[in-house]
Design a protein around this motif. Structure first.
Motif, PDB file in Angstrom:
ATOM      1  N   LEU A 121      -6.423   4.213  52.798  1.00  0.00           N
ATOM      2  CA  LEU A 121      -6.356   3.460  53.959  1.00  0.00           C
ATOM      3  C   LEU A 121      -5.098   3.775  54.644  1.00  0.00           C
ATOM      4  O   LEU A 121      -4.387   4.053  55.657  1.00  0.00           O
ATOM      5  CB  LEU A 121      -6.639   1.707  54.234  1.00  0.00           C
ATOM      6  N   PRO A 122      -3.444   2.874  53.736  1.00  0.00           N
ATOM      7  CA  PRO A 122      -2.148   3.452  53.853  1.00  0.00           C
ATOM      8  C   PRO A 122      -1.628   5.121  54.378  1.00  0.00           C
ATOM      9  O   PRO A 122      -1.371   4.942  55.807  1.00  0.00           O
ATOM     10  CB  PRO A 122      -1.124   2.622  53.268  1.00  0.00           C
ATOM     11  N   SER A 123      -1.986   5.574  53.185  1.00  0.00           N
ATOM     12  CA  SER A 123      -2.360   7.266  53.344  1.00  0.00           C
ATOM     13  C   SER A 123      -3.007   7.528  54.765  1.00  0.00           C
ATOM     14  O   SER A 123      -2.251   8.550  55.297  1.00  0.00           O
ATOM     15  CB  SER A 123      -2.519   8.179  52.775  1.00  0.00           C
ATOM     16  N   ILE A 124      -3.732   7.094  54.803  1.00  0.00           N
ATOM     17  CA  ILE A 124      -4.831   7.622  56.527  1.00  0.00           C
ATOM     18  C   ILE A 124      -4.162   7.292  57.572  1.00  0.00           C
ATOM     19  O   ILE A 124      -3.885   8.375  58.480  1.00  0.00           O
ATOM     20  CB  ILE A 124      -5.954   7.176  55.929  1.00  0.00           C
ATOM     21  N   ARG A 125      -3.666   6.394  57.576  1.00  0.00           N
ATOM     22  CA  ARG A 125      -3.443   5.682  58.618  1.00  0.00           C
ATOM     23  C   ARG A 125      -1.521   6.179  59.033  1.00  0.00           C
ATOM     24  O   ARG A 125      -1.310   6.057  59.966  1.00  0.00           O
ATOM     25  CB  ARG A 125      -2.686   3.921  58.282  1.00  0.00           C
ATOM     26  N   ARG A 126      -1.058   6.754  58.070  1.00  0.00           N
ATOM     27  CA  ARG A 126      -0.144   7.759  57.890  1.00  0.00           C
ATOM     28  C   ARG A 126      -0.039   8.459  58.698  1.00  0.00           C
ATOM     29  O   ARG A 126       0.686   9.094  59.175  1.00  0.00           O
ATOM     30  CB  ARG A 126       0.991   7.376  56.601  1.00  0.00           C
ATOM     31  N   ILE A 127      -0.984   9.861  58.429  1.00  0.00           N
ATOM     32  CA  ILE A 127      -1.598  10.724  59.228  1.00  0.00           C
ATOM     33  C   ILE A 127      -1.798  10.612  60.069  1.00  0.00           C
ATOM     34  O   ILE A 127      -1.097  11.384  60.787  1.00  0.00           O
ATOM     35  CB  ILE A 127      -3.142  11.441  57.854  1.00  0.00           C
ATOM     36  N   GLY A 128      -2.253   9.346  61.193  1.00  0.00           N
ATOM     37  CA  GLY A 128      -2.497   9.321  61.788  1.00  0.00           C
ATOM     38  C   GLY A 128      -3.894   9.370  62.327  1.00  0.00           C
ATOM     39  O   GLY A 128      -4.929   9.573  63.500  1.00  0.00           O
ATOM     40  N   CYS A 129      -4.955   9.534  61.495  1.00  0.00           N
ATOM     41  CA  CYS A 129      -6.322   9.844  61.804  1.00  0.00           C
ATOM     42  C   CYS A 129      -6.756   7.601  62.647  1.00  0.00           C
ATOM     43  O   CYS A 129      -5.948   6.542  61.873  1.00  0.00           O
ATOM     44  CB  CYS A 129      -6.758   9.354  60.209  1.00  0.00           C
ATOM     45  N   LYS A 130      -7.967   7.487  62.745  1.00  0.00           N
ATOM     46  CA  LYS A 130      -8.725   6.548  62.987  1.00  0.00           C
ATOM     47  C   LYS A 130      -9.791   6.384  61.882  1.00  0.00           C
ATOM     48  O   LYS A 130     -10.452   7.351  61.802  1.00  0.00           O
ATOM     49  CB  LYS A 130      -9.197   7.229  64.837  1.00  0.00           C
TER      50      LYS A 130
END
Length: 339
Positions: A121-130
Motif C-alpha cells: 500500500l505505501p508503494s501504491i500510494r507513492r505511485i499516486g493510485c487511488k
C-alpha cells in the motif's frame, strides 16, 4: 481407494448428503443477499472513480481472494473496463512497475490484514493510485489505508470449521459481478463492443457474419417504386411484416424508407392517405450499410440511431436487401442463408 456407501445405509447417507449440500447453498445465498444492505455511497463513488480514470483497474489478492480477483479482472476486461491482476509477491519483485498514477488499485482481503498485500500500500500510494478495499473488516489496516472501502462481510462460512473460504469468496465474487455490470451500463457498453472481445459463441457468430449472409434478399413486398400511392405502400408494409418498406427509383437505387413510425406521424398530422404518394411520407437519405460489411457494423448503426430496420445497398447505392434487428440478435432459431 474410494470408499463407496454401503447399500444398507445408502438411503440415510444420501439424505444427509443432500441436506448438507442444501445447507451450504443456503448459507452462500444468504451471504450474497446480505450484501444488499451494504451497498452504499461507497459503491457509487467506486464506480465514478473507475469510470473517470484514464488508466486500468489493478486488482490484487492472495490465495482464494486472488483467484476471485483474477475472475473479476476477466469479467471487467470482457465488458469494457481495462483491468490487470497483480500478484502481491510478484509486485514486490518488479511487477509493481506495471502500475501508473492513472490506475485504480483494488485490494481484496477478507481480514484486511494480509501482510503480502498491505505491505504494497505505501508503494501504491507513492505511485499516486487511488486505493479501493474489498474487505470484511471495515476497521482493518487495509480499510484504514484505502480511499474507498467496500464491505463484503458474511455472517458465517459454509465450512463447518469456519476455516475454508466459501460464503466469503462467493460474496466477493458477487460484488465483483455487481461492479462489472454497473460499469457496463454506465459506459453504455454495446453488443457491437461485446463482439470485439467475444468473437466466439452464438452472439459472436451472428455479429461476425457478413450482412449479406443474414439480410432478407429483395422481395416485391419489401420494395415500392417512386410514385406509388401510399395506400399500396401500407399494404406492402403489412405483407412484408417488417414494419417498413423501401422506396426505389427506376434504377433500383434507394430513394427512401417508410416505417410504421412514418405512418403514425402521417395519421396524427391529419393528412389524407388517399391523396399521398410515397415521396410525401418517406424518410429521404436513410441510414444504410453495404452488404459486405460485418453485421456488427449494422448493429452499431441501429443502436446509435435507434432504428430497427436498415436498407442494405452496394457501393453504387443499388438496393440489395433489408436487415432487421431480429435478424442480428436472433428471433427463434438462428440460421445463415442457405444453411
Amino acid at each position: 481407494m474410494i470408499n463407496h456407501i454401503n447399500d444398507s445405509g445408502s438411503a440415510a447417507d444420501s439424505a444427509a448428503i443432500i441436506q448438507k449440500a442444501i445447507e451450504v447453498l443456503k448459507i452462500e445465498a444468504d451471504g450474497i443477499i446480505n450484501l444488499i444492505d451494504r451497498i452504499d455511497e461507497n459503491f457509487s463513488k467506486m464506480v465514478e472513480l473507475i469510470c473517470n480514470s484514464g488508466g486500468r483497474t489493478i486488482i490484487s489478492g492472495i490465495g482464494k481472494s486472488g483467484i476471485i480477483g483474477r475472475k473479476i479482472v476477466a469479467t471487467l476486461n470482457s465488458t469494457g473496463t481495462r483491468s490487470l491482476f497483480l500478484h502481491p509477491v510478484e509486485a514486490m519483485h518488479g511487477d509493481l512497475g506495471q502500475v501508473t498514477a492513472d490506475d485504480i488499485f483494488m485490494a481484496l482481503s477478507k481480514s484486511g490484514e494480509t501482510d503480502e498485500l498491505n505491505i504494497l500500500l505505501p508503494s501504491i500510494r507513492r505511485i499516486g493510485c487511488k486505493i479501493i478495499a474489498f474487505t470484511a473488516d471495515k476497521r482493518s489496516s487495509l480499510a484504514i489505508h484505502s480511499d474507498i472501502t467496500i464491505d463484503v462481510a458474511v455472517d458465517c462460512e459454509a465450512c463447518p470449521m469456519g476455516l475454508a473460504p466459501t460464503a466469503s469468496t462467493t460474496a466477493l465474487l458477487a460484488m465483483g459481478d455487481a461492479l462489472a455490470v454497473v460499469l457496463l451500463e454506465k459506459k453504455q457498453f454495446k453488443s457491437s463492443d461485446f463482439k470485439l472481445y467475444h468473437p466466439g459463441g452464438a452472439l459472436g457468430q451472428r455479429l461476425a457474419a457478413r450482412i449479406k449472409d443474414i439480410m432478407i434478399s429483395p422481395k416485391s413486398q419489401l420494395f415500392v417504386s417512386e410514385g406509388t400511392p401510399m395506400t399500396e405502400a401500407v399494404m406492402a408494409i403489412d405483407r412484408g411484416r417488417l414494419g417498413a418498406v423501401l422506396v426505389v427509383n427506376r434504377r433500383n437505387k434507394l430513394s427512401g424508407i417508410i416505417t410504421d413510425g412514418d405512418i403514425r406521424r402521417m395519421v396524427v398530422s391529419g393528412r389524407p392517405i388517399a391523396d399521398l404518394a410515397v415521396e410525401d411520407v418517406m424518410t429521404k437519405n436513410p441510414k444504410t450499410q453495404e452488404q459486405n460489411a460485418p453485421t456488427y457494423d449494422a448493429l452499431y448503426i441501429m443502436e446509435r440511431h435507434q432504428i430497427t430496420v436498415l436498407p442494405i445497398v452496394n457501393s453504387g447505392g443499388e438496393v440489395k436487401g433489408i436487415l432487421h434487428l431480429h435478424d442480428i440478435l436472433g428471433k427463434g432459431a438462428f440460421k445463415f442463408n442457405g444453411t
